[in-house]
Design a protein around this motif. Structure first.
Motif, mmCIF file in Angstrom:
data_model
loop_
_atom_site.group_PDB
_atom_site.id
_atom_site.type_symbol
_atom_site.label_atom_id
_atom_site.label_comp_id
_atom_site.label_asym_id
_atom_site.label_seq_id
_atom_site.Cartn_x
_atom_site.Cartn_y
_atom_site.Cartn_z
ATOM 1 N N PRO A 97 0.830 -1.218 0.000
ATOM 2 C CA PRO A 97 0.000 0.000 0.000
ATOM 3 C C PRO A 97 0.858 1.259 0.000
ATOM 4 C CG PRO A 97 -0.005 -1.025 2.166
ATOM 5 C CD PRO A 97 0.675 -1.997 1.242
ATOM 6 N N ILE A 98 0.330 2.299 -0.644
ATOM 7 C CA ILE A 98 0.989 3.601 -0.682
ATOM 8 C C ILE A 98 0.363 4.481 0.396
ATOM 9 C CG2 ILE A 98 1.347 5.699 -2.055
ATOM 10 C CD1 ILE A 98 3.015 3.384 -2.998
ATOM 11 N N PRO A 99 1.164 5.034 1.297
ATOM 12 C CA PRO A 99 0.581 5.893 2.336
ATOM 13 C C PRO A 99 -0.082 7.114 1.724
ATOM 14 C CG PRO A 99 2.973 6.097 2.295
ATOM 15 C CD PRO A 99 2.626 4.954 1.389
ATOM 16 N N GLN A 100 -1.267 7.431 2.196
ATOM 17 C CA GLN A 100 -2.004 8.588 1.680
ATOM 18 C C GLN A 100 -1.799 9.787 2.595
ATOM 19 O OE1 GLN A 100 -3.721 8.581 -1.333
ATOM 20 N NE2 GLN A 100 -2.695 6.597 -1.494
ATOM 21 N N ARG A 101 -1.274 10.843 2.026
ATOM 22 C CA ARG A 101 -1.069 12.057 2.807
ATOM 23 C C ARG A 101 -2.370 12.846 2.882
ATOM 24 N NH1 ARG A 101 4.408 13.612 -0.507
ATOM 25 N NH2 ARG A 101 5.790 12.076 0.449
ATOM 26 N N PRO A 102 -2.559 13.599 3.966
ATOM 27 C CA PRO A 102 -3.781 14.404 4.057
ATOM 28 C C PRO A 102 -3.825 15.474 2.969
ATOM 29 C CG PRO A 102 -2.230 15.006 5.798
ATOM 30 C CD PRO A 102 -1.691 13.757 5.138
ATOM 31 N N THR A 103 -5.016 15.679 2.408
ATOM 32 C CA THR A 103 -5.198 16.699 1.376
ATOM 33 C C THR A 103 -5.751 17.961 2.010
ATOM 34 O OG1 THR A 103 -5.633 15.024 -0.305
ATOM 35 C CG2 THR A 103 -6.376 17.266 -0.782
ATOM 36 N N PRO A 104 -5.103 19.105 1.815
ATOM 37 C CA PRO A 104 -5.596 20.331 2.439
ATOM 38 C C PRO A 104 -6.956 20.737 1.892
ATOM 39 C CG PRO A 104 -3.843 20.826 0.865
ATOM 40 C CD PRO A 104 -3.897 19.333 1.009
ATOM 41 N N ARG A 105 -7.815 21.223 2.752
ATOM 42 C CA ARG A 105 -9.122 21.747 2.373
ATOM 43 C C ARG A 105 -9.305 23.110 3.026
ATOM 44 N NH1 ARG A 105 -8.918 18.747 -1.119
ATOM 45 N NH2 ARG A 105 -10.253 16.979 -1.665
ATOM 46 N N VAL A 106 -9.761 24.055 2.265
ATOM 47 C CA VAL A 106 -9.899 25.419 2.751
ATOM 48 C C VAL A 106 -11.362 25.815 2.733
ATOM 49 C CG1 VAL A 106 -9.212 27.824 2.401
ATOM 50 C CG2 VAL A 106 -7.606 25.980 1.875
ATOM 51 N N LEU A 107 -11.842 26.363 3.840
ATOM 52 C CA LEU A 107 -13.211 26.846 3.891
ATOM 53 C C LEU A 107 -13.379 28.019 2.940
ATOM 54 C CD1 LEU A 107 -13.851 26.755 7.756
ATOM 55 C CD2 LEU A 107 -14.632 25.111 6.039
ATOM 56 N N GLU A 108 -14.562 28.140 2.359
ATOM 57 C CA GLU A 108 -14.824 29.204 1.392
ATOM 58 C C GLU A 108 -14.532 30.572 2.005
ATOM 59 O OE1 GLU A 108 -18.451 30.880 -1.445
ATOM 60 O OE2 GLU A 108 -18.745 29.105 -0.174
ATOM 61 N N GLY A 109 -13.752 31.349 1.289
ATOM 62 C CA GLY A 109 -13.431 32.698 1.735
ATOM 63 C C GLY A 109 -12.220 32.790 2.633
ATOM 64 N N LYS A 110 -11.759 31.666 3.177
ATOM 65 C CA LYS A 110 -10.603 31.672 4.062
ATOM 66 C C LYS A 110 -9.329 31.431 3.256
ATOM 67 C CE LYS A 110 -12.762 32.257 7.971
ATOM 68 N NZ LYS A 110 -12.552 33.468 8.800
ATOM 69 N N ALA A 111 -8.217 31.910 3.797
ATOM 70 C CA ALA A 111 -6.924 31.697 3.161
ATOM 71 C C ALA A 111 -6.213 30.528 3.837
ATOM 72 C CB ALA A 111 -6.070 32.960 3.260
ATOM 73 N N PRO A 112 -5.470 29.722 3.084
ATOM 74 C CA PRO A 112 -4.703 28.638 3.693
ATOM 75 C C PRO A 112 -3.734 29.174 4.742
ATOM 76 C CG PRO A 112 -4.766 28.399 1.310
ATOM 77 C CD PRO A 112 -5.327 29.752 1.619
#
Length: 357
Positions: free
Chosen positions: A155-170
């Motif tokens: 298996p290939i480890p899955q890294r977390p994918t960033p998610r940004v709330l609408e209108g917010k900046a990373p």
């Protein structure tokens, strides 16, 4: 000799096939939304050249339509032996995706500051005492990669994918971009409204060396605008000899860099306004429109990748499987002469791809 010539002819036929396929992929970018989707995809595979990204996308889509892979877009791609190094094996009957790989040569010089002094070393030739040796790309050859879904094994480890709330900046993105603007010798200014900067969201003043962004937008819009202006600083300064010099293409490049940076941080880029670059490409009289589109995509990818590599933020992967160590590309001499004629392809389309790999 006959065997060598046959091998060279087979390689050239594959290269011609790749160029035709790449041209078709570029020509399918017929709208701003198509361009946006291409750049969003390139943001997830930014370790590859823009041309190779399009080739992977097109061939994977063919595999999906033929029922060979389960999803219409790739997840991770790597070479045959690279997958083996990760404990995975390409499944029987799964054809690879053909892409361009660089062909490199070694050059030596006792006076490296003299562009005419560099000479190509033979395969086993050693440099003379005191000579500097550097590598450079002298051409391309076809090679193959496979998607994760075409392999089996560990298996290939899955890294977390960033998610940004609408209108917010990373988190940390504004600070990272502002630091890069400052490193270029520009001051970042936040102005109260668009009225202070001629109705724009942001403005780069090359003479005053300032980057202004209006603060009466949501955080996401502000950070996207700052990325747009940083792209102008890096790509379109008055001393940049590589700038196209065309206002329309410059704006498309800057907005496209901002789109890729946003996509790499999980920002929703569907509202981004990216005019289709081909409309401007048609007005560049000394270049074919497809060449302009491809060169623009590669400049955007390189600029966005350099920015993303320089900031410490949570980002999506760059297309390589987690755990894979890529070899460092060979260093290019800054002023070496062209490769000998018998090592060069004469097609300008080929030369364009060589420069973009």
């Amino acid at each position: 000799m006959a065997t060598t010539e046959a091998a060279r002819a087979a390689r050239d036929a594959k290269l011609d096939e790749l160029h035709e396929r790449l041209t078709q992929a570029v020509e399918r970018l017929v709208s701003g939304d198509d361009w946006r989707r291409a750049l969003e995809f390139a943001a997830r595979f930014r370790s590859r050249s823009f041309g190779n990204t399009l080739l992977i996308f097109a061939q994977h889509l063919d595999a999906y339509e033929a029922g060979r892979v389960p999803d219409p877009e790739p997840s991770y791609v790597a070479g045959y032996k690279q997958w083996q190094s990760l404990g995975r094996q390409v499944s029987k009957g799964q054809p690879g995706y053909m892409i361009f790989a660089p062909v490199t040569g070694r050059f030596a010089s006792s006076t490296p500051q003299d562009a005419q002094s560099w000479r190509r070393l033979g395969r086993f030739e050693k440099p003379k005492p005191g000579e500097v040796v550097r590598s450079r790309m002298v051409g391309t050859k076809p090679t193959y990669v496979w998607d994760l879904s075409q392999t089996t094994g560990d298996p290939i480890p899955q890294r977390p994918t960033p998610r940004v709330l609408e209108g917010k900046a990373p988190a940390g993105l504004w600070e990272g971009l502002a630091t890069l603007v400052a490193a270029e010798g520009y001051r970042v200014l936040r102005v109260e409204s668009e009225g202070a900067i001629g109705g724009a969201n942001g403005v780069t003043d090359f003479s005053a060396r300032t980057v202004a962004v209006r603060s009466n937008m949501d955080e996401a819009a502000q950070v996207k605008t700052l990325a747009h202006e940083l792209a102008h600083v890096k790509l379109h300064g008055p001393d940049n000899p590589d700038a196209f010099g065309h206002r329309g293409i410059g704006e498309v490049e800057a907005e496209s860099v901002a789109l890729m940076i946003g996509a790499a941080h999980g920002m929703d880029t569907s509202a981004y306004s990216v005019s289709y670059v081909s409309g401007w490409a048609q007005t560049v009289t000394d270049k074919d429109a497809a060449q302009v589109v491809q060169a623009t995509g590669e400049r955007v990818r390189k600029a966005a990748s350099a920015i993303l590599d320089a900031i410490d933020t949570e980002q999506i992967d760059g297309g390589d499987p987690p755990g894979l160590t890529r070899q460092t590309p060979p260093a290019l001499p800054t002023r070496t002469p062209p490769a000998p004629p018998h090592l060069q392809r004469t097609s300008p389309e080929v030369d364009a791809v060589v420069r973009s790999l």
